[in-house]
Design a protein around this motif. Sequence first.
Motif, PDB file in Angstrom:
ATOM      1  N   LEU A   1     -12.569   7.608  -3.946  1.00 43.59           N
ATOM      2  CA  LEU A   1     -12.393   8.441  -2.746  1.00 43.59           C
ATOM      3  C   LEU A   1     -12.568   9.917  -3.100  1.00 43.59           C
TER       4      LEU A   1
ATOM      5  N   TRP B   1      -1.219   3.534  -2.731  1.00 42.77           N
ATOM      6  CA  TRP B   1      -2.400   3.255  -3.543  1.00 42.77           C
ATOM      7  C   TRP B   1      -3.432   4.352  -3.316  1.00 42.77           C
ATOM      8  N   ASP B   2      -4.104   4.736  -4.375  1.00 33.94           N
ATOM      9  CA  ASP B   2      -5.196   5.707  -4.252  1.00 33.94           C
ATOM     10  C   ASP B   2      -6.410   5.108  -4.952  1.00 33.94           C
TER      11      ASP B   2
ATOM     12  N   ASN C   1      -9.888  -0.580  -3.520  1.00 40.67           N
ATOM     13  CA  ASN C   1      -8.757  -1.144  -2.790  1.00 40.67           C
ATOM     14  C   ASN C   1      -8.692  -2.670  -2.861  1.00 40.67           C
TER      15      ASN C   1
ATOM     16  N   ASN D   1     -11.156  12.909  -2.457  1.00 42.68           N
ATOM     17  CA  ASN D   1     -10.171  13.917  -2.869  1.00 42.68           C
ATOM     18  C   ASN D   1      -9.374  13.508  -4.105  1.00 42.68           C
TER      19      ASN D   1
ATOM     20  N   PRO E   1       0.800  -1.228   0.000  1.00 41.00           N
ATOM     21  CA  PRO E   1       0.000   0.000   0.000  1.00 41.00           C
ATOM     22  C   PRO E   1       0.836   1.283   0.000  1.00 41.00           C
ATOM     23  N   GLU E   2       1.955   1.283   0.702  1.00 44.04           N
ATOM     24  CA  GLU E   2       2.791   2.486   0.667  1.00 44.04           C
ATOM     25  C   GLU E   2       4.258   2.095   0.514  1.00 44.04           C
TER      26      GLU E   2
ATOM     27  N   LYS F   1      -8.770  -1.723   4.938  1.00 46.30           N
ATOM     28  CA  LYS F   1      -8.560  -2.663   3.834  1.00 46.30           C
ATOM     29  C   LYS F   1      -7.083  -3.018   3.710  1.00 46.30           C
ATOM     30  N   TYR F   2      -6.196  -2.021   3.842  1.00 44.07           N
ATOM     31  CA  TYR F   2      -4.768  -2.309   3.750  1.00 44.07           C
ATOM     32  C   TYR F   2      -4.343  -3.300   4.830  1.00 44.07           C
TER      33      TYR F   2
ATOM     34  N   VAL G   1      -9.951   2.913   4.497  1.00 42.30           N
ATOM     35  CA  VAL G   1      -8.779   2.775   3.627  1.00 42.30           C
ATOM     36  C   VAL G   1      -7.687   1.979   4.346  1.00 42.30           C
TER      37      VAL G   1
ATOM     38  N   PRO H   1      -6.987  12.787   3.962  1.00 38.08           N
ATOM     39  CA  PRO H   1      -8.395  12.970   3.629  1.00 38.08           C
ATOM     40  C   PRO H   1      -9.279  11.732   3.701  1.00 38.08           C
ATOM     41  N   HIS H   2      -8.706  10.554   4.027  1.00 40.64           N
ATOM     42  CA  HIS H   2      -9.485   9.329   3.828  1.00 40.64           C
ATOM     43  C   HIS H   2     -10.220   8.858   5.078  1.00 40.64           C
ATOM     44  N   PRO H   3     -11.272   8.054   4.860  1.00 34.79           N
ATOM     45  CA  PRO H   3     -11.935   7.411   6.004  1.00 34.79           C
ATOM     46  C   PRO H   3     -11.128   6.209   6.504  1.00 34.79           C
TER      47      PRO H   3
END
Lengths: 353, 260
Positions: free
Chosen positions: A272, A267-268, A240, A274, A64-65, B173-174, B170, B165-167
């Motif tokens: 979402l 990941w984006d 996701n 924004n 994810p990052e 799930k990760y 996110v 900005p995310h709920p």
Amino acid sequence: MKIVKLKKENLFPFLEVISKDADLWAPVKKNSDRHVFKMIDDLTHINLDYTRTILPPRNIILPPEIRMFRATPLEYEPNFSHVAKRILFGVHPCDIHGLLIMDKFYSFMYDDPYYIESRKNTIILGHSCWPDENCLCKSTNTHIVEEGYDLFFTDLKKNYLVWIGSSRGDDLIRMKPDLFEEEIANEDIQSFIRRREEKDKAFQTEINFTAMPDLMELKYNDPLWDELGTACLACGSCSNVCPTCNCYNVEDKPVLGENCSDISRCWDACTLENYSGVAGGENFREKRSERLKLWYTHKLQAYISKYGKPACVGCGRCVVTCPVDINVLTVGKALDGNGIDSFWSRLSKEVTR
Amino acid sequence: MNNNKPKIGIYELTGCAGDALLILDCENELLDIFQAADIQSFLMAKSDNIDGDLDVALVEGSVTTEREIEELKDIRNRAKIVVAIGLCATVGGLQGRFTDSEEWGENLKKVYGDVEMTHTKAVQSKPIDAYINVDFYLPGCPIGKEQFLNFFTRLVGGSPPEKYPHPVCVSCKYNENDCLLNRGLPCLGPLTADGCGSVCINHNLPCVGCWGPVEGANLTSAFYLLKDKGFDVEYIKKVMANYSGTKITTFFDQLKKEKQ
């Protein structure tokens, strides 16, 4: 392509040998009915009795990052610490197709080194599966694989038939050739044919994907999108968990006390809020309905126009994940003019009554 | 010697002081924090505090007394940038859950009886932006270490901090969690700002919304979803309002109107 036979009791000895110089990843049980891919330190933790993992294997290739590089005012230092020699065992055909689609995205025009390096170092050992009520892979024609794996194991109860899909796969077999048999008995061939026929009949649901590009075009302004937008929680989960979603965000993270920044990539998801925000505070897709329309246009229309098949591999993850039932199954059915029972259709009646 | 460093003050209004404590708990980075900024006032960390002009004021806690209103206005006058840190300062916190003053008055009486307050007068608990302009918000209960350090580093470096900005979904799930809403539990993940890394759900507990509502949260759908799952309307309102402070008031007002 060559096919060999492996007795079931020889599977673990084989995995043991090939995972000496690489990290072995395979499905393990998360709770009573869900599985996840995990790095395996004990082969007995592997659980192949699964339909779909919570996250698709793209999350192993690119976590994810990741930190892409550290930038100072004069230079930058690339970072590839997410790349490792990996063996990914137990991957179902839909997920192999998902990775093939990812490959296209990340080598279209330019190679993306962060993806490609990690992908090149990952050996894919596929495994046969059995559909549940949410598997749509027969409709997307991704229930069988012809490429994208190094080895593919088809479960015939006592034995595996093992397809060798690459020279890398062949090298793996040669690490312990005495575990495999080259002779495949007629009985095994018969049981393979029977399995294939029975699996074809086991699918409980289907969607007419060839009709989707036209229907997306014809229903571009349909009230359906507002109904979906009313219910969408904008949680990003559909994206996701999707094996073909590939969008990411890049962020500058200044390092405290040092004159440098870590540039990270995560990941984006276009679902979402924004995602379509730009400098100055504008947002091109503020409305949830518009974001969902973009997502489905991409999966069911744009990708088909470009590559002749949908960017949906029918894995059913969105079906089991979205809490408000917005998924390729209900949306596909609704586009096709079928009435469906879902939370979003019930909600639209509730709020407009 | 501190001429070029931004002057920063860290202030606590009504709350548990957890956000100030979290800053002190950044043990590995503490020297860098004090090196990068000239911390003028930080009651929890030091005694020689100066109440002068500031580049940045970090304010935690909700406004609960008249004296705090004055204190807050004074901070605003002295600081170029004011940041609301933590749930109480950003949305009002647990103590800001009463959505109309009548209800609040009754509750005050129930708790304190007829005791007369001499040092200051209690007011209905509100987030700090009810009284002053706020430049940035850093939510959390308490704020998260990683988010705080990113935020702080950008701020002292002169760049505008980026809002996460995310709920919660996110991160959830990760972390490969099975959605608790799908298992019939009243999880507020889709409505709640992330930063905790979905810590409760990682332990099979539904999100209670302690970081406050995420921007763009779809309250209507979440409300009817919980109703659809068989939860009682009063229970849903209680769960949703618990940590949402005053930011959920308009939503409930709308629901009331719909019912009429």
